[in-house]
Motif scaffolding. Structure first.
Motif, PDB file in Angstrom:
ATOM      1  N   LEU A 219       0.845  -1.194   0.000  1.00 15.37           N
ATOM      2  CA  LEU A 219       0.000   0.000   0.000  1.00 15.37           C
ATOM      3  C   LEU A 219       0.880   1.242   0.000  1.00 15.37           C
ATOM      4  N   ALA A 220       1.211   1.718  -1.182  1.00 13.00           N
ATOM      5  CA  ALA A 220       2.170   2.819  -1.292  1.00 13.00           C
ATOM      6  C   ALA A 220       1.580   4.148  -0.869  1.00 13.00           C
ATOM      7  N   THR A 221       0.287   4.332  -1.094  1.00 11.50           N
ATOM      8  CA  THR A 221      -0.335   5.629  -0.851  1.00 11.50           C
ATOM      9  C   THR A 221      -0.936   5.704   0.546  1.00 11.50           C
ATOM     10  N   PRO A 222      -0.508   6.663   1.371  1.00  9.86           N
ATOM     11  CA  PRO A 222      -1.122   6.816   2.694  1.00  9.86           C
ATOM     12  C   PRO A 222      -2.629   7.028   2.581  1.00  9.86           C
ATOM     13  N   ASP A 223      -3.393   6.359   3.426  1.00  7.85           N
ATOM     14  CA  ASP A 223      -4.843   6.485   3.407  1.00  7.85           C
ATOM     15  C   ASP A 223      -5.380   6.291   4.825  1.00  7.85           C
ATOM     16  N   ASN A 224      -6.695   6.086   4.935  1.00  8.84           N
ATOM     17  CA  ASN A 224      -7.305   5.922   6.251  1.00  8.84           C
ATOM     18  C   ASN A 224      -7.538   4.456   6.620  1.00  8.84           C
ATOM     19  N   SER A 225      -6.890   3.544   5.897  1.00  7.73           N
ATOM     20  CA  SER A 225      -7.028   2.125   6.220  1.00  7.73           C
ATOM     21  C   SER A 225      -6.407   1.858   7.591  1.00  7.73           C
ATOM     22  N   SER A 226      -6.749   0.699   8.170  1.00  6.98           N
ATOM     23  CA  SER A 226      -6.180   0.343   9.472  1.00  6.98           C
ATOM     24  C   SER A 226      -4.657   0.246   9.398  1.00  6.98           C
ATOM     25  N   TYR A 227      -4.122  -0.175   8.248  1.00  7.69           N
ATOM     26  CA  TYR A 227      -2.679  -0.368   8.096  1.00  7.69           C
ATOM     27  C   TYR A 227      -1.926   0.959   8.212  1.00  7.69           C
ATOM     28  N   TRP A 228      -2.427   1.971   7.506  1.00  7.79           N
ATOM     29  CA  TRP A 228      -1.767   3.273   7.556  1.00  7.79           C
ATOM     30  C   TRP A 228      -2.100   4.017   8.845  1.00  7.79           C
ATOM     31  N   THR A 229      -3.290   3.795   9.385  1.00  9.25           N
ATOM     32  CA  THR A 229      -3.642   4.410  10.663  1.00  9.25           C
ATOM     33  C   THR A 229      -2.692   3.937  11.756  1.00  9.25           C
ATOM     34  N   VAL A 230      -2.382   2.648  11.751  1.00  7.73           N
ATOM     35  CA  VAL A 230      -1.432   2.089  12.710  1.00  7.73           C
ATOM     36  C   VAL A 230      -0.032   2.646  12.466  1.00  7.73           C
ATOM     37  N   ALA A 231       0.340   2.782  11.202  1.00  5.48           N
ATOM     38  CA  ALA A 231       1.663   3.337  10.881  1.00  5.48           C
ATOM     39  C   ALA A 231       1.825   4.739  11.463  1.00  5.48           C
ATOM     40  N   ARG A 232       0.763   5.535  11.361  1.00  7.74           N
ATOM     41  CA  ARG A 232       0.825   6.894  11.914  1.00  7.74           C
ATOM     42  C   ARG A 232       0.773   6.873  13.447  1.00  7.74           C
ATOM     43  N   LYS A 233      -0.074   6.013  14.009  1.00  8.11           N
ATOM     44  CA  LYS A 233      -0.230   5.951  15.465  1.00  8.11           C
ATOM     45  C   LYS A 233       1.095   5.672  16.163  1.00  8.11           C
ATOM     46  N   TYR A 234       1.844   4.721  15.628  1.00  8.85           N
ATOM     47  CA  TYR A 234       3.094   4.320  16.267  1.00  8.85           C
ATOM     48  C   TYR A 234       4.327   5.011  15.667  1.00  8.85           C
ATOM     49  N   ASP A 235       4.095   5.946  14.716  1.00  5.85           N
ATOM     50  CA  ASP A 235       5.220   6.617  14.042  1.00  5.85           C
ATOM     51  C   ASP A 235       6.186   5.564  13.499  1.00  5.85           C
TER      52      ASP A 235
END
Length: 361
Positions: A219-235
């Motif tokens: 998933l190259a493009t940041p979005d609101n999926s759980s995968y990217w949400t977790v990526a942002r949450k934990y930096d």
């Protein structure tokens, strides 16, 4: 790719107490309820694993109420996992040998809710640039090369192993060998969520490529999926930069649990990541070692159940061991356990049949 239907042999048949018309067929490590007298010991049959979806054909009409899905069921207090079919279910069945994959021959597909969710991710296309100047410059290759980050989705990185453990019932020879050897295993709780992969790859001394993946999709493009949400949450990108050291790559894999995922059995608000893999080019760390690395960075691992477990004499006893409640939420049956021996690079999962029965899986 998982073999949903294979040619196997019935290793044993045994009666069910109080049942006159059904008995238990042993197929490798699996126990299946069959009609009494329909099969014999040593007979070649077709074994269909749980989570298989059978085609809507007359011979499978008995599965219509279950939407043609093969599930874990209990009959006369006997758990039955899988479907045993006569070899005649196949055209020219006599031509097939033990171990042959007949999934496609029977038109069987896999019940896989996460794959369906991943397919929806692929339909979300990145927005085109709205700035008029950027839109004009997009026609030039040199601009796209230096200023536009690729927006591709799909292709899971071929240098990273996907997260999918084999069920111990399909590893009878390995089980018997390691049981006799007394090989020690670490044991962790298997979480029921979404598998996620995060990686960092060194491009130069100070430049890195950060990647976010679902179980099968990059998933190259940041979005609101759980995968990217977790990526942002934990930096996650900065976490991986702290972990990479002098290596060229570092991979962190875990299970995302929370809102809207598998019914949120653990009653988690938002999303939480439970790490189970930390992989460098030259080694993969144990869960206990991973905890020491990631805890200071605000991450947790999957719960550790045991650090020195040897295998019992039978797979049925190991399945009993896998039963129990989750560490994450009191009263919630755990999905099962994952067992690993890092020295021999052996790992497998043992699913709790009580969990499958309770959840209708």
């Amino acid at each position: 790719m998982r073999k949903l239907a294979t040619v196997r042999e019935i290793s044993a048949l045994r009666p069910i107490q109080g049942a006159d018309k059904i008995e238990v067929a042993q197929v490798d490590g699996w126990e299946c309820v069959v009609r009494k007298g329909e099969f014999r010991k040593g007979e070649r049959i077709v074994y269909v694993e749980v989570d298989s979806v059978m085609p809507e054909r007359p011979e499978f009409e008995f599965l219509r109420d279950r939407k043609f899905r093969v599930r874990t069921i209990k009959l006369r207090s006997q758990v039955s996992q899988g479907l045993v079919l006569p070899l005649t279910i196949l055209k020219d069945g006599w031509r097939y040998g033990v171990g042959d994959d007949v999934t496609d021959a029977l038109g069987i597909t896999k019940y896989d809710p996460q794959a369906q969710q991943e397919a929806q991710l692929l339909t979300r296309q990145p927005k085109a640039p709205q700035n008029p100047i950027a839109m004009f410059l997009m026609r030039f290759k040199w601009y796209r090369k230096f200023f536009v980050k690729p927006k591709r989705r799909g292709g899971f990185p071929d240098w990273i192993a996907k997260t999918d453990e084999t069920r111990i019932q399909n590893m009878v020879t390995l089980f018997e060998t390691e049981s006799k050897r007394g090989t020690p295993f670490s044991v962790t709780e298997k979480m029921d969520g979404q598998s996620a992969t995060y990686y960092l790859r060194r491009l130069s001394r100070r430049k890195f490529e950060f990647g976010v993946c679902s179980r099968n999709i990059y998933l190259a493009t940041p979005d609101n999926s759980s995968y990217w949400t977790v990526a942002r949450k934990y930096d996650m990108e900065n976490v991986l930069k702290k972990l990479i050291g002098d290596y060229d790559t570092v991979v962190l894999q875990g299970e995302i649990c929370g809102d809207g995922i598998q019914g949120n059995k653990y009653h988690i608000s938002g999303y939480e990541l439970f790490v189970f893999n930390l992989i460098y080019p030259d080694r993969k760390y144990s869960t206990e070692e991973i905890a020491a690395f990631v805890a200071p960075l605000g991450l947790k691992t999957v719960p550790i159940v045991d650090l020195d477990k040897t295998l019992p004499p039978t797979i049925q006893e190991l399945v009993e061991y896998a039963k129990g409640n989750s560490v994450v939420r009191a009263g919630q049956k755990r999905e099962g356990v994952v067992m690993r021996n890092m020295k021999s690079n052996i790992s497998f999962k043992v699913i709790n049949p009580d969990f499958l029965l309770a959840e209708g899986d």
